[in-house]
Design an enzyme around this catalytic site. Structure first.
Site, PDB file in Angstrom:
ATOM      1  N   GLN A  73       0.824  -1.211   0.000  1.00 42.68           N
ATOM      2  CA  GLN A  73       0.000   0.000   0.000  1.00 42.68           C
ATOM      3  C   GLN A  73       0.864   1.269   0.000  1.00 42.68           C
ATOM      4  OE1 GLN A  73      -3.062   0.655  -0.569  1.00 42.68           O
ATOM      5  NE2 GLN A  73      -3.729  -1.466  -0.763  1.00 42.68           N
ATOM      6  N   SER A  74       2.020   1.207  -0.637  1.00 45.82           N
ATOM      7  CA  SER A  74       2.924   2.361  -0.655  1.00 45.82           C
ATOM      8  C   SER A  74       2.315   3.574  -1.370  1.00 45.82           C
ATOM      9  CB  SER A  74       4.227   1.953  -1.354  1.00 45.82           C
ATOM     10  OG  SER A  74       4.995   3.094  -1.669  1.00 45.82           O
ATOM     11  N   ASN A  75       2.257   4.692  -0.677  1.00 45.39           N
ATOM     12  CA  ASN A  75       1.843   5.955  -1.312  1.00 45.39           C
ATOM     13  C   ASN A  75       2.912   6.440  -2.271  1.00 45.39           C
ATOM     14  OD1 ASN A  75      -0.563   6.378   0.394  1.00 45.39           O
ATOM     15  ND2 ASN A  75       0.968   6.563   2.028  1.00 45.39           N
ATOM     16  N   CYS A  77       4.934   4.626  -4.066  1.00 44.03           N
ATOM     17  CA  CYS A  77       4.874   3.886  -5.334  1.00 44.03           C
ATOM     18  C   CYS A  77       3.697   4.359  -6.181  1.00 44.03           C
ATOM     19  CB  CYS A  77       4.805   2.386  -5.067  1.00 44.03           C
ATOM     20  SG  CYS A  77       6.380   1.733  -4.439  1.00 44.03           S
TER      21      CYS A  77
END
Ligand SMILES: *Cc1c(COP(=O)(O)O)cnc(C)c1O
Length: 322
Positions: A73-75, A77
């Site tokens: 859930q990387s912002n 990325c």
């Protein structure tokens, strides 16, 4: 400083708003919020400021592919994938975990932006897989540019050095600037920017996942390296970096009562959304420091919102938010 390469696509300056009802609910100081959740690129967030400099560097080097890595859930990325789409580049993301049956939230958006995802089952293999992915792209003539974790290279940190200049021009004189810190680029940029642009607020990073000593080492090194892009190197040490790791004991992305309370307080008093991983935890730290009187009633606090709200809609957090 004018010859630093930058592509301007963030919506700047981001607004500063007062949160009087939150102040009242906490019986505390005046609290303001800097809305970097509104930087404009694909739901915004702090990575957009860094990407203005990172994409400019990538383009200058002739890159055609952005490669980065992070949590599922990387912002970071998500914003990197959006920037790649926007500037006609390919994007490869190395993410932890395995392909879920139904991608949600940030991951859903990564696919929407046409990113290729390489999954890493074990987090400890991530560096090696990232390196391998980069090498493979390079020998295949994809002209890759490696965007480090969280965009936190000296180049990425420039976004937050200039953000302090923007903040100074907005005229608020806060005693404290509080935000979530993890890979350190935001923290380093703010620390450097405070020195360059004469900001005397206490720049306090609330750790999301790292011990204070590690943060101090990483942030001071990044700030020192980034300073060279402005002129003679400024040597920062751990003593120049304010950080607090009292709120990250649960570990990265583990949602708990403190995050839940902070999210609900901001939402119900100000109609403002925090995210479950970063700003929820950073706000919980700020709230606790206010309650304990470390931040005093007669002081002024700026909560620097770093974004991340798409994760509110991740399957993982849905059952726990309320
Ligand atoms: C990445 C991120 C942070 C942490 O920023 P760093 O520069 O990596 O320390 C804080 N908040 C949000 C919402 C983020 O996505």
């Amino acid at each position: 400083m004018n010859d630093i390469a930058r592509i301007r696509f963030a919506h700047l300056p981001t607004p500063i708003e007062e949160m009087p009802r939150l102040s009242k609910a906490l019986g505390g100081p005046r609290i303001f919020v800097k809305r970097d959740d509104q930087t404009g690129l694909a739901f915004g967030g702090n990575k957009t400021r860094k990407l203005e400099f990172l994409v400019a560097e990538a383009k200058a080097l002739g890159a055609k592919t952005l490669i980065s890595a992070g949590a599922m859930q990387s912002n970071h990325c998500r914003q990197t994938a959006a920037a790649a789409a926007r500037f006609g580049m390919e994007c490869i993301l190395v993410l932890n975990g395995q392909h879920p049956e139904q991608p949600s939230a940030n991951l859903l958006l990564d696919f929407l932006f046409n990113a290729d995802v390489v999954w890493v089952a074990d987090r400890k293999d991530r560096d090696a897989v990232l390196q391998h992915t980069y090498e493979t792209a390079r020998v295949n003539d994809c002209c890759p540019y490696l965007v480090p974790y969280g965009g936190s290279s000296p180049t990425g940190a420039l976004g937050y050095a200039f953000a302090v200049q923007e903040y100074m021009q907005q005229g608020l004189k806060a005693d404290w600037i509080i935000f979530g810190t993890s890979s350190g680029g935001t923290h380093a940029g703010l620390t450097l920017g405070a020195r360059l642009f004469n900001c005397d607020a206490r720049i306090l990073g609330i750790s999301i996942d790292e011990p204070v000593q590690a943060l101090k080492a990483n942030v001071s090194a990044l700030a020192s390296a980034a300073s060279e892009k402005f002129g003679p190197r400024i040597e920062f040490t751990g003593d120049d970096v304010l950080a607090n790791d009292d709120y990250c004991q649960a570990g990265y992305g583990i949602f708990g009562e403190q995050e839940r309370e902070a999210i609900n307080l901001f939402a119900s008093n100000e109609g403002l959304l925090l995210d479950p991983v970063y700003t929820g935890r950073a706000a919980a730290g700020m709230i606790d420091l206010i309650r304990r009187g470390v931040i005093q009633k007669n002081e002024t606090v700026l909560f620097w919102h770093t974004g991340g709200q798409p994760a509110l809609f991740a399957d993982k957090y849905q059952p726990e938010i309320l």
